[in-house]
Motif scaffolding. Structure first.
Motif, PDB file in Angstrom:
ATOM      1  N   PHE A 273       1.082  -1.315   0.518  1.00 10.97           N
ATOM      2  CA  PHE A 273       0.096  -0.055   0.071  1.00 10.97           C
ATOM      3  C   PHE A 273       0.549   1.549  -0.263  1.00 10.97           C
ATOM      4  CE2 PHE A 273      -2.452   3.507   2.210  1.00 10.97           C
ATOM      5  CZ  PHE A 273      -3.246   3.565   1.557  1.00 10.97           C
ATOM      6  N   VAL A 274       2.047   1.748   0.575  1.00  9.22           N
ATOM      7  CA  VAL A 274       2.363   2.146   0.738  1.00  9.22           C
ATOM      8  C   VAL A 274       3.327   2.221  -0.386  1.00  9.22           C
ATOM      9  CG1 VAL A 274       4.987   3.695   1.636  1.00  9.22           C
ATOM     10  CG2 VAL A 274       3.494   2.627   3.207  1.00  9.22           C
ATOM     11  N   SER A 275       3.990   1.976  -1.093  1.00 10.37           N
ATOM     12  CA  SER A 275       4.550   1.611  -1.901  1.00 10.37           C
ATOM     13  C   SER A 275       3.419   2.299  -3.316  1.00 10.37           C
ATOM     14  CB  SER A 275       5.438  -0.126  -3.581  1.00 10.37           C
ATOM     15  OG  SER A 275       5.746  -0.282  -1.297  1.00 10.37           O
ATOM     16  N   ASP A 276       2.407   1.620  -2.854  1.00  8.89           N
ATOM     17  CA  ASP A 276       1.718   1.587  -4.537  1.00  8.89           C
ATOM     18  C   ASP A 276       1.385   3.119  -3.996  1.00  8.89           C
ATOM     19  OD1 ASP A 276       1.283  -0.161  -5.954  1.00  8.89           O
ATOM     20  OD2 ASP A 276      -1.086  -0.633  -4.375  1.00  8.89           O
ATOM     21  N   VAL A 277       1.185   4.109  -2.964  1.00  2.20           N
ATOM     22  CA  VAL A 277       0.514   5.578  -2.739  1.00  2.20           C
ATOM     23  C   VAL A 277       2.336   5.887  -3.689  1.00  2.20           C
ATOM     24  CG1 VAL A 277       0.524   6.957  -1.272  1.00  2.20           C
ATOM     25  CG2 VAL A 277      -1.001   5.513  -1.063  1.00  2.20           C
ATOM     26  N   ALA A 278       3.245   5.830  -2.829  1.00  2.00           N
ATOM     27  CA  ALA A 278       4.359   6.226  -3.555  1.00  2.00           C
ATOM     28  C   ALA A 278       4.686   6.466  -5.533  1.00  2.00           C
ATOM     29  CB  ALA A 278       5.955   6.209  -2.596  1.00  2.00           C
ATOM     30  N   VAL A 279       4.607   5.451  -5.846  1.00  2.00           N
ATOM     31  CA  VAL A 279       4.869   5.523  -7.176  1.00  2.00           C
ATOM     32  C   VAL A 279       3.680   6.067  -8.060  1.00  2.00           C
ATOM     33  CG1 VAL A 279       4.447   4.101  -9.066  1.00  2.00           C
ATOM     34  CG2 VAL A 279       5.942   3.104  -7.170  1.00  2.00           C
ATOM     35  N   VAL A 280       2.104   5.947  -7.489  1.00  2.00           N
ATOM     36  CA  VAL A 280       1.257   6.495  -7.710  1.00  2.00           C
ATOM     37  C   VAL A 280       1.215   8.332  -8.078  1.00  2.00           C
ATOM     38  CG1 VAL A 280      -1.283   7.268  -7.854  1.00  2.00           C
ATOM     39  CG2 VAL A 280      -0.579   5.181  -7.552  1.00  2.00           C
ATOM     40  N   THR A 281       1.355   8.647  -6.146  1.00  2.00           N
ATOM     41  CA  THR A 281       1.760   9.884  -6.227  1.00  2.00           C
ATOM     42  C   THR A 281       3.008  10.625  -7.516  1.00  2.00           C
ATOM     43  OG1 THR A 281       1.873   9.604  -3.942  1.00  2.00           O
ATOM     44  CG2 THR A 281       2.373  11.899  -4.683  1.00  2.00           C
ATOM     45  N   LEU A 282       4.310  10.055  -7.601  1.00  2.00           N
ATOM     46  CA  LEU A 282       5.000  10.416  -7.941  1.00  2.00           C
ATOM     47  C   LEU A 282       5.042  10.310  -9.592  1.00  2.00           C
ATOM     48  CD1 LEU A 282       8.147  11.050  -8.288  1.00  2.00           C
ATOM     49  CD2 LEU A 282       8.686   8.759  -8.278  1.00  2.00           C
ATOM     50  N   THR A 283       3.776   9.091 -10.366  1.00  2.00           N
ATOM     51  CA  THR A 283       3.908   9.692 -11.657  1.00  2.00           C
ATOM     52  C   THR A 283       2.730  10.732 -11.540  1.00  2.00           C
ATOM     53  OG1 THR A 283       4.227   7.007 -11.281  1.00  2.00           O
ATOM     54  CG2 THR A 283       2.380   7.986 -12.916  1.00  2.00           C
TER      55      THR A 283
ATOM     56  N   ARG B 167       6.153  -4.228  -8.547  1.00  2.00           N
ATOM     57  CA  ARG B 167       5.202  -5.202  -8.450  1.00  2.00           C
ATOM     58  C   ARG B 167       6.472  -6.205  -9.148  1.00  2.00           C
ATOM     59  NH1 ARG B 167       0.306  -5.594  -6.729  1.00  2.00           N
ATOM     60  NH2 ARG B 167      -0.770  -3.422  -6.038  1.00  2.00           N
ATOM     61  N   ALA B 168       6.303  -6.443 -10.077  1.00  2.00           N
ATOM     62  CA  ALA B 168       7.893  -7.649 -10.614  1.00  2.00           C
ATOM     63  C   ALA B 168       9.059  -7.057  -9.116  1.00  2.00           C
ATOM     64  CB  ALA B 168       8.477  -7.325 -11.868  1.00  2.00           C
ATOM     65  N   ALA B 169       9.715  -6.637  -8.671  1.00  2.00           N
ATOM     66  CA  ALA B 169      10.444  -6.079  -8.459  1.00  2.00           C
ATOM     67  C   ALA B 169      10.041  -7.147  -6.406  1.00  2.00           C
ATOM     68  CB  ALA B 169      11.116  -5.132  -8.041  1.00  2.00           C
ATOM     69  N   TRP B 170       9.198  -6.525  -6.243  1.00  2.00           N
ATOM     70  CA  TRP B 170       8.246  -6.594  -5.140  1.00  2.00           C
ATOM     71  C   TRP B 170       8.537  -8.716  -5.141  1.00  2.00           C
ATOM     72  CZ3 TRP B 170       8.637  -5.204   0.013  1.00  2.00           C
ATOM     73  CH2 TRP B 170       8.554  -4.624   0.189  1.00  2.00           C
ATOM     74  N   ARG B 171       7.730  -8.777  -6.048  1.00  2.00           N
ATOM     75  CA  ARG B 171       8.057 -10.140  -6.150  1.00  2.00           C
ATOM     76  C   ARG B 171       9.017 -11.089  -5.928  1.00  2.00           C
ATOM     77  NH1 ARG B 171       3.675 -13.631 -10.474  1.00  2.00           N
ATOM     78  NH2 ARG B 171       1.820 -12.720  -9.114  1.00  2.00           N
ATOM     79  N   GLN B 172      10.330 -10.959  -7.299  1.00  2.00           N
ATOM     80  CA  GLN B 172      11.270 -10.749  -7.034  1.00  2.00           C
ATOM     81  C   GLN B 172      11.724 -11.290  -5.170  1.00  2.00           C
ATOM     82  OE1 GLN B 172      13.202 -12.076  -8.597  1.00  2.00           O
ATOM     83  NE2 GLN B 172      11.508 -12.223 -10.514  1.00  2.00           N
ATOM     84  N   PHE B 173      10.949 -10.211  -4.399  1.00  2.00           N
ATOM     85  CA  PHE B 173      11.266 -10.434  -3.446  1.00  2.00           C
ATOM     86  C   PHE B 173      10.532 -11.446  -2.563  1.00  2.00           C
ATOM     87  CE2 PHE B 173       9.837  -9.246   0.600  1.00  2.00           C
ATOM     88  CZ  PHE B 173      11.408  -9.677   2.222  1.00  2.00           C
TER      89      PHE B 173
ATOM     90  N   LEU C  55      -0.303 -13.147  -4.763  1.00  2.00           N
ATOM     91  CA  LEU C  55       1.050 -12.741  -4.183  1.00  2.00           C
ATOM     92  C   LEU C  55       2.071 -13.235  -4.706  1.00  2.00           C
ATOM     93  CD1 LEU C  55       0.584  -9.689  -1.248  1.00  2.00           C
ATOM     94  CD2 LEU C  55       0.739  -9.707  -4.188  1.00  2.00           C
ATOM     95  N   GLY C  56       3.056 -13.370  -6.070  1.00  2.00           N
ATOM     96  CA  GLY C  56       4.387 -13.974  -5.889  1.00  2.00           C
ATOM     97  C   GLY C  56       3.782 -14.835  -6.762  1.00  2.00           C
ATOM     98  N   HIS C  57       3.002 -15.616  -7.417  1.00  2.00           N
ATOM     99  CA  HIS C  57       2.487 -16.522  -8.157  1.00  2.00           C
ATOM    100  C   HIS C  57       1.435 -16.089  -9.175  1.00  2.00           C
ATOM    101  CE1 HIS C  57       2.877 -20.640  -8.874  1.00  2.00           C
ATOM    102  NE2 HIS C  57       1.740 -21.128  -9.652  1.00  2.00           N
ATOM    103  N   GLY C  58       1.603 -16.623 -10.047  1.00  2.00           N
ATOM    104  CA  GLY C  58       0.353 -16.196 -11.547  1.00  2.00           C
ATOM    105  C   GLY C  58       0.583 -14.890 -11.984  1.00  2.00           C
ATOM    106  N   PRO C  59      -0.278 -14.987 -13.061  1.00  2.00           N
ATOM    107  CA  PRO C  59      -0.404 -13.718 -13.910  1.00  2.00           C
ATOM    108  C   PRO C  59      -1.389 -12.993 -12.962  1.00  2.00           C
ATOM    109  CG  PRO C  59      -2.147 -14.880 -15.367  1.00  2.00           C
ATOM    110  CD  PRO C  59      -0.822 -16.406 -13.751  1.00  2.00           C
TER     111      PRO C  59
END
Length: 494
Positions: free
Chosen positions: A32-42, A146-152, A94-98
């Motif tokens: 949620f925090v990451s979503d807010v940051a990315v959307v706000t910056l965009t 989100r892909a980066a988070w998925r790698q985590f 999260l973490g698996h599938g499309p």
């Protein structure tokens, strides 16, 4: 605390998925925090790109009382809310599938549609350039992070973390098959802590010897409660009546333990499946796969347009690669090889030459020397002595595959599809494997982004067949994005 799970002998954390201290809530909060940051910056960048840094740029058609900073703020809030409404942060996806990526795209599309409708109804003239910059750029940024988070998540699950504790219940054979699939797909997020089988039954296979037998089918609900399982996975109802299966669900009510029912049919994707209740019995309707129609024409158009654009962009780098090949080893720049395409039609596939010119003559000896384990059909070899020094680099990053864009333009191949096989491989196929050729072979595909040359023959066939019967344009896009990551990391290529 750890418990044995995953593949045999691998330790897995017993941390719970749900609850105040569960990993799901923590991860959702971070997203949620990451979503807010990315959307706000965009949205700030979109505003600056269109109107400069003036926050009071007037909104046309708003009677002089509205400014674009208000629109920017409103769209940002709406976007974050839509990411929640589409359940893009649901721990189960999260973490698996499309599904996570599909829901992120859906959220962006909904924001665009809502703004367009409001603009039409209010006669506010929202800048098209502003929206066309903000929504696609923001959606792409969301997908990347989100892909980066998925790698985590993948790294954590490989280490036994961020898993849901599961007890498998059902007939012995199907329960064993289910446990093996879960262990092979550790990144799906399930950790089997035990099984409940019919009375008097046990696993006899060595690879399942470490799975604790916790009780009979009648004990499943109480066992799940006692062991603090988070899900009971019903692997089949052959050993249970419809009444007993229903009573298992009743027994889990109010416990916080979820019930997962595995259908008898495997390797069928969601778009082909729908459900309808008949006298309280949920029936799964599975559409027969189709191999022609509008979606295939759309795929072909998208393939050719994309291939043409990539060839134009890559013209100069391709000339440099061609020069390196020519200067470092004798022989032609391109390697042409007969491959089998859709409906078993042969075609000449192009690659940058990565081997010495006598590679085919040396193949028989190498096949006998180093046959891939578990693979009697597809030859693959690490440190292949036939590969040139330049070719090793080309293969490492799949640069040798680039000329296949010409095959895509010609219509022999697709950007995404099953691996194009050799004739000698096809001659050893059974009828099941031959279904791979109901669609065009691809430059990349599901098996390439799931392990590439590190996969066994049976696993690569299963993935190719799954793609053949369940492909979609959205799925193709995700495979292409995953291919970029696999190529940059050089995973499984040799």
């Amino acid at each position: 605390m750890t418990v044995k799970g995953g593949s045999a002998g691998v330790r897995a954390s017993a941390q719970r998925m749900y609850g105040s201290r569960g990993w799901a809530r923590k991860y959702e909060s971070r997203l949620f925090v990451s979503d807010v940051a990315v959307v706000t910056l965009t949205m700030i960048l979109a505003h600056a790109a269109r109107f400069g840094w003036d926050p009071f740029a007037p909104l046309a058609g708003a009677g002089g009382g509205r400014h674009y900073w208000q629109v920017t703020l409103a769209i940002a809030v709406l976007w974050v809310l839509n990411l929640g409404w589409t359940r893009s942060r649901d721990p189960m996806i999260l973490g698996h599938g499309p599904q996570e990526f599909q829901r992120v795209v859906l959220a962006g599309w909904r924001v665009f549609a809502i703004v367009a409708v409001i603009g039409f109804l209010t006669q506010w003239d929202v800048s098209r350039g502003y929206l066309l910059f903000a929504i696609p750029l923001g959606t792409l940024a969301l997908l990347v992070y989100r892909a980066a988070w998925r790698q985590f998540i993948h790294a954590q699950r490989d280490n036994g973390e961020l898993l849901a504790q599961v007890i498998v219940v059902g007939p012995t054979i199907t329960s064993g098959q289910m446990i093996r699939r879960i262990r092979r797909s550790r990144r799906a997020g399930y950790n089997v802590i035990g099984a409940c089988l019919p009375a008097g039954h046990e696993f006899r296979d060595e690879d399942l010897a470490d799975v604790p037998l916790l009780g009979s089918l009648d004990d499943a609900a109480q066992v799940a409660i006692d062991r603090r399982a988070e899900f009971v996975l019903l692997s089949g109802t052959d050993a249970m009546s419809l009444k007993e299966s229903r009573e298992l669900g009743w027994a889990l009510e109010g416990t916080g333990i979820g019930l997962i029912v595995a259908p008898a049919m495997v390797d069928v994707a969601g778009p082909r499946v729908s459900m309808s209740p008949v006298e309280g019995l949920p029936l799964l309707h599975v559409d027969i796969p189709k191999f022609e129609g509008g979606q295939y024409y759309a795929k072909e158009i998208a393939d050719k347009v994309t291939a043409g654009a990539l060839l134009l962009l890559g013209a100069i780098p391709m000339l440099i690669v061609a020069a390196l090949i020519k200067l470092t080893s004798p022989g032609p720049v391109f390697f042409r090889q007969e491959r089998i395409g859709r409906n078993l039609e042969p075609f000449a596939m192009l690659k940058f030459r990565s081997m010495y010119v006598d590679a085919e003559e040396r193949l028989i000896a190498l096949r006998e020397q180093d046959r891939a384990e578990g693979n009697e059909v597809l030859f693959k070899m690490k440190d292949d002595p036939r590969v040139t020094s330049v070719g090793r680099v080309l293969r490492r990053f799949s640069i040798d595959e680039i000329p296949q864009l010409l095959n895509v333009l010609k219509g022999d191949m697709s950007l995404v599809g099953p691996r194009p096989p050799l004739r000698r491989e096809v001659e050893q196929w059974d009828e099941r494997t031959a279904r791979r050729q109901l669609v065009k072979p691809g430059i990349t595909g599901l098996w390439q982004v799931s392990g590439r040359s590190d996969l066994s023959w049976d696993e690569s066939v299963r993935l190719d067949l799954y793609y053949t019967e369940n492909w979609s344009l959205a799925g193709d896009l995700i495979i292409i994005l995953r291919t970029v990551g696999a190529v940059l990391a050089g995973r499984g290529a040799y």
